[in-house]
Scaffold this motif. Structure first.
Motif, PDB file in Angstrom:
ATOM      1  N   SER A  88       0.859  -1.195   0.000  1.00 34.17           N
ATOM      2  CA  SER A  88       0.000   0.000   0.000  1.00 34.17           C
ATOM      3  C   SER A  88       0.885   1.232   0.000  1.00 34.17           C
ATOM      4  O   SER A  88       1.963   1.233   0.600  1.00 34.17           O
ATOM      5  CB  SER A  88      -0.923   0.048   1.225  1.00 34.17           C
ATOM      6  N   ASN A 119      -2.094  -1.259  -3.242  1.00 35.91           N
ATOM      7  CA  ASN A 119      -3.240  -0.447  -2.813  1.00 35.91           C
ATOM      8  C   ASN A 119      -2.829   1.016  -2.735  1.00 35.91           C
ATOM      9  O   ASN A 119      -1.677   1.336  -2.447  1.00 35.91           O
ATOM     10  CB  ASN A 119      -3.727  -0.936  -1.449  1.00 35.91           C
ATOM     11  N   ARG A 370      -5.705  -2.752   7.287  1.00 40.46           N
ATOM     12  CA  ARG A 370      -4.432  -3.072   6.648  1.00 40.46           C
ATOM     13  C   ARG A 370      -3.307  -2.681   7.603  1.00 40.46           C
ATOM     14  O   ARG A 370      -3.527  -2.009   8.601  1.00 40.46           O
ATOM     15  CB  ARG A 370      -4.286  -2.337   5.310  1.00 40.46           C
ATOM     16  N   ASP A 380      -2.679  -8.675   2.890  1.00 40.64           N
ATOM     17  CA  ASP A 380      -1.498  -8.013   2.334  1.00 40.64           C
ATOM     18  C   ASP A 380      -0.312  -8.455   3.175  1.00 40.64           C
ATOM     19  O   ASP A 380      -0.227  -8.108   4.358  1.00 40.64           O
ATOM     20  CB  ASP A 380      -1.618  -6.488   2.422  1.00 40.64           C
ATOM     21  N   ASN A 421      -4.096  -8.233  -1.359  1.00 47.38           N
ATOM     22  CA  ASN A 421      -5.496  -8.677  -1.329  1.00 47.38           C
ATOM     23  C   ASN A 421      -5.632 -10.167  -1.627  1.00 47.38           C
ATOM     24  O   ASN A 421      -6.527 -10.607  -2.344  1.00 47.38           O
ATOM     25  CB  ASN A 421      -6.324  -7.843  -2.316  1.00 47.38           C
ATOM     26  N   GLY A 437      -4.269  -4.041  -6.818  1.00 52.33           N
ATOM     27  CA  GLY A 437      -4.353  -2.942  -5.876  1.00 52.33           C
ATOM     28  C   GLY A 437      -5.752  -2.326  -5.826  1.00 52.33           C
ATOM     29  O   GLY A 437      -6.463  -2.263  -6.834  1.00 52.33           O
ATOM     30  N   ARG A 438      -6.127  -1.857  -4.640  1.00 53.00           N
ATOM     31  CA  ARG A 438      -7.446  -1.254  -4.426  1.00 53.00           C
ATOM     32  C   ARG A 438      -7.315   0.095  -3.728  1.00 53.00           C
ATOM     33  O   ARG A 438      -6.304   0.370  -3.078  1.00 53.00           O
ATOM     34  CB  ARG A 438      -8.309  -2.174  -3.568  1.00 53.00           C
ATOM     35  N   ARG A 439      -8.351   0.870  -3.853  1.00 52.35           N
ATOM     36  CA  ARG A 439      -8.409   2.145  -3.148  1.00 52.35           C
ATOM     37  C   ARG A 439      -8.448   1.908  -1.651  1.00 52.35           C
ATOM     38  O   ARG A 439      -9.237   1.086  -1.155  1.00 52.35           O
ATOM     39  CB  ARG A 439      -9.658   2.912  -3.605  1.00 52.35           C
ATOM     40  N   LEU A 440      -7.604   2.593  -0.935  1.00 47.71           N
ATOM     41  CA  LEU A 440      -7.583   2.475   0.518  1.00 47.71           C
ATOM     42  C   LEU A 440      -8.762   3.207   1.132  1.00 47.71           C
ATOM     43  O   LEU A 440      -9.225   4.223   0.613  1.00 47.71           O
ATOM     44  CB  LEU A 440      -6.288   3.035   1.079  1.00 47.71           C
TER      45      LEU A 440
END
Length: 444
Positions: A88, A119, A370, A380, A421, A437-440
């Motif tokens: 992240s 992320n 996270r 993660d 993830n 990756g994803r939006r935090l």
């Protein structure tokens, strides 16, 4: 839903090291324990005693998109990040255009979606003329407000005292500061140019961007934060004197926190002789005594967070003379391996380092689920081979700029695998699969 079981790992989390297993179901950690048995159809990986750490949260990066994609972008730099164990990141607003309003902020999130292997969260930026936008920040959308209280590109230097005071008074998210006093820097630059003309030696970078300029600006930020009760996080501390302005102790509950960067643990002024502009950064790398003081401050919890300030520039840009070569270093790919050198050298423990690079940034910025190895949290994590020396080579660099300030350095530990993830993103040799990756999310 996929299921993965990591067996026989040395788990390092929340101050502990223990032999154990970790089960992932889908994108979450389902179970942490010992002697876990494989289920039907479950993928099993034997860690073979490797260290299993929470994924690194790099709280200070410049990935250059939009507007500076010739240096790096939201695909290339997160790729380098996962190769270094970073799962992240929190990215800075001094792009082109800068992130000075909600539309620009959301544009960055759209750009990262489906392209970033790690992320992502994006800071909001401050300028002398966007106070009304700062007042309208939705605290759930950004980790904080970045204020350049010193030299910056574009229109992001905030040097109007009334605006600066209002920012600290009105802001509803943590304020993140770059602290250097520009008039003091300009005065030192004038002295250097009077003596050397255009041929200024690069080892004067820490004299020009002086310790006094850092100390003065950091004192001002702390004064403003105390006056208004603002949550303040001071970035990339580079001097021994600044460290004494911060209290040691756990990050939880602190109003004012400090961060330093991995290159300040590794390099010092003598390294300019061999590295030149390749270690030119702002604030500047300073004396050997500053490096020793910073390492001690990390160990005693006076420094709360360790990050990179990853800031790639092209090789051609860095090969220019000192006056025109830009400041900034690409660091994410070797962040963890470089930091682990200080564990091997006995400066602090492995759980302590994990606190600085994973737990503390997650706590400080309210990152949801996270930064820890906990049942129910997002999966993660990083597997590290502690005794696998490698030498940093230019041909292995994944950042778009194609070089590293660590070239020729041998680190004792390497990242054997990175999971984002619940999915393998780096297998120790190459990138794996599509970006995950994803939006935090920020708990505010």
């Amino acid at each position: 839903m996929t299921s993965l079981l990591i067996k026989n790992a040395r788990i390092v989390n929340e101050g502990r090291e223990f032999e154990g297993d970790l089960r992932v179901r889908g994108d979450r950690i389902e179970q942490i324990g010992s002697g876990l048995s494989a289920r039907d159809g479950e993928t099993v990986r034997d860690a073979g005693g490797r260290w299993l750490l929470p994924g690194v949260v790099d709280a200070q990066v410049h990935f250059r998109e939009p507007g500076l994609e010739h240096k790096g972008d939201l695909a290339t730099e997160p790729a380098a990040a996962v190769a270094g164990g970073v799962t992240s990141y929190l990215e800075m607003p001094n792009t082109k255009p800068p992130t000075l309003d909600n539309d620009a902020l959301e544009d960055k999130y759209r750009r990262a979606a489906g392209r970033s292997r790690a992320n992502f969260g994006f800071y909001f930026g401050a300028s002398n003329d966007n106070l009304e936008n700062v007042k309208r920040i939705n605290p759930a959308t950004t980790p904080g407000l970045k204020i350049f209280m010193g030299a910056s590109t574009g229109n992001m230097l905030v040097d109007d005292p009334a605006i600066l005071d209002a920012m600290f008074r009105e802001c509803r998210v943590p304020i993140i500061t770059h602290c250097e006093d520009t008039p003091m820097i300009d005065a030192e630059m004038a002295k250097a140019r009077a003596k050397y003309g255009d041929d200024i030696p690069v080892d004067l970078h820490g004299v020009i961007r002086s310790r006094e300029a850092c100390i003065k600006s950091t004192r001002l930020a702390i004064e403003l934060a105390k006056r208004h009760g603002t949550a303040l996080h001071v970035l990339h501390i580079s001097t021994a004197e600044e460290l004494m302005l911060f209290e040691p102790g756990p990050v939880d509950g602190k109003q004012i926190t400090a961060e330093t960067c991995v290159h300040f643990l590794h390099f010092a002024r003598p390294d300019y002789a061999t590295r030149g502009n390749f270690i030119k950064c702002n604030p500047a790398i300073k004396e050997t005594s500053d490096r020793a003081a910073i390492i001690r401050a990390v160990a005693e919890d006076r420094v709360d967070v360790l990050a990179t300030d990853h800031a790639p520039h092209t090789l051609a840009e860095k090969e220019q003379p000192y006056l025109t070569a830009p400041s900034g270093l690409p660091l994410v790919q070797d962040f963890l391996s470089c930091a682990l050198q200080k564990v091997h050298d006995g400066h602090f423990s492995l759980p302590h380092l994990v606190k600085k690079v994973a737990h503390a940034p997650a706590i400080r910025f309210g990152i949801t689920e996270r930064g820890f190895l906990r049942e129910g949290y997002f999966a993660d994590f990083v597997l590290v081979d502690p005794d696998a020396p490698f030498t940093v080579r230019r041909e292995d660099v994944l950042s778009k700029c194609g070089w590293s300030p660590f070239e020729g350095e041998t680190f004792r530990s390497r990242v054997a695998a990175t999971y984002v993830n619940g999915q393998l993103a780096w297998d120790g040799r190459q990138l794996v699969g599509a970006p995950q990756g994803r939006r935090l999310a920020f708990a505010r």
